[in-house]
Design an enzyme around this catalytic site. Sequence first.
Site, PDB file in Angstrom:
ATOM      1  CG  ASP A  39      11.358  30.209  56.317  1.00  0.00           C
ATOM      2  OD1 ASP A  39      12.080  30.304  56.900  1.00  0.00           O
ATOM      3  OD2 ASP A  39      10.582  29.191  56.074  1.00  0.00           O
ATOM      4  NE  ARG A  94      13.980  31.488  61.476  1.00  0.00           N
ATOM      5  CZ  ARG A  94      12.844  31.442  60.662  1.00  0.00           C
ATOM      6  NH1 ARG A  94      13.399  30.645  59.323  1.00  0.00           N
ATOM      7  NH2 ARG A  94      12.032  32.104  60.667  1.00  0.00           N
TER       8      ARG A  94
END
Length: 311
Positions: free
Chosen positions: A137, A187
């Site tokens: 992340d 992402r």
Amino acid sequence: MLRQALLAASRSGGARRVVETAPFTRDVVRRFIAGETIEDAARVTEELTTEGLLVTLDVLGEDTTDRERAEANVQHYIDLLRRLGDTRLEGAPLGTRAEVSLKLSAIGQTVDEALALDNARRVSTAARSAGTTVTLDMEDHTTVDSTLRTVHELRRDFPDTGAVVQAYLRRAEEHCAELAYEGSRVRLCKGAYAAPEPIAFTGKEDIDKSFVRCMKVLMAGKGYPMLATHDPRLIDIAGALAVLHGRDADTFEYQMLYGVRPQEQRRLAGQGAAVRVYVAYGREWYAYFMRRLAERPANLRLVMRSVTGRS
């Protein structure tokens, strides 16, 4: 202005106490958070994958400032991945349809970048044993360079490690170009952290335009784009870019948050698209929850009913 206020509240101890102790807050939180335990996460993962969706699991808890807590978080991820590897769905490990999302700040980045890299390697080893992958992340803008360095180092041994680019940052398009190579899982999200104007776009229109520019780079590249958005217009643009660049459904995916537009998740999956649901769980839910409100301030009315005691 409301978005900035909610992001500021995500780091406020006073606001946290008010929200966490409100009588109906837990009921509201359950809309967006799968529960507090590995068993909760596994149950929700099985439900979603049975419906044809993919999953990425995030163990809530970040900004760890000591080695002991970082070690506990690493062990939790290892236990989670062991559970995914042991659980069978249609004869295959659950891990083949569920990966994990890992915040480096939860495993020692604040203490020492080298510690976080070593811990990420341990989690990645457990993920490989479970037949799945890890996506690192992206967090606060001050950690971007450190996180990308860790991604590149980790990919030496684990080339399927996912990277994240936040479109609200002004360097996002540049990062996409650097990451759009063959085998690179990326992402793309809008971003859910506060950042100063010289570093980040602050207006919705500017952030959306950046997202589209980044999508164009990723969809034209040789990597595997993971497009994290709930915006119908951006989803339509993504579909058009897939046609333009001749991308089959298995060469990219859409990603959406647990509890947000579930019908759209199932609609896209029903059309043959790969759709991955970002499932967060754990006891440290407050900061994550407030960032979700900042992304969609309309949900704030649910919290206000909780705080004032109205169901």
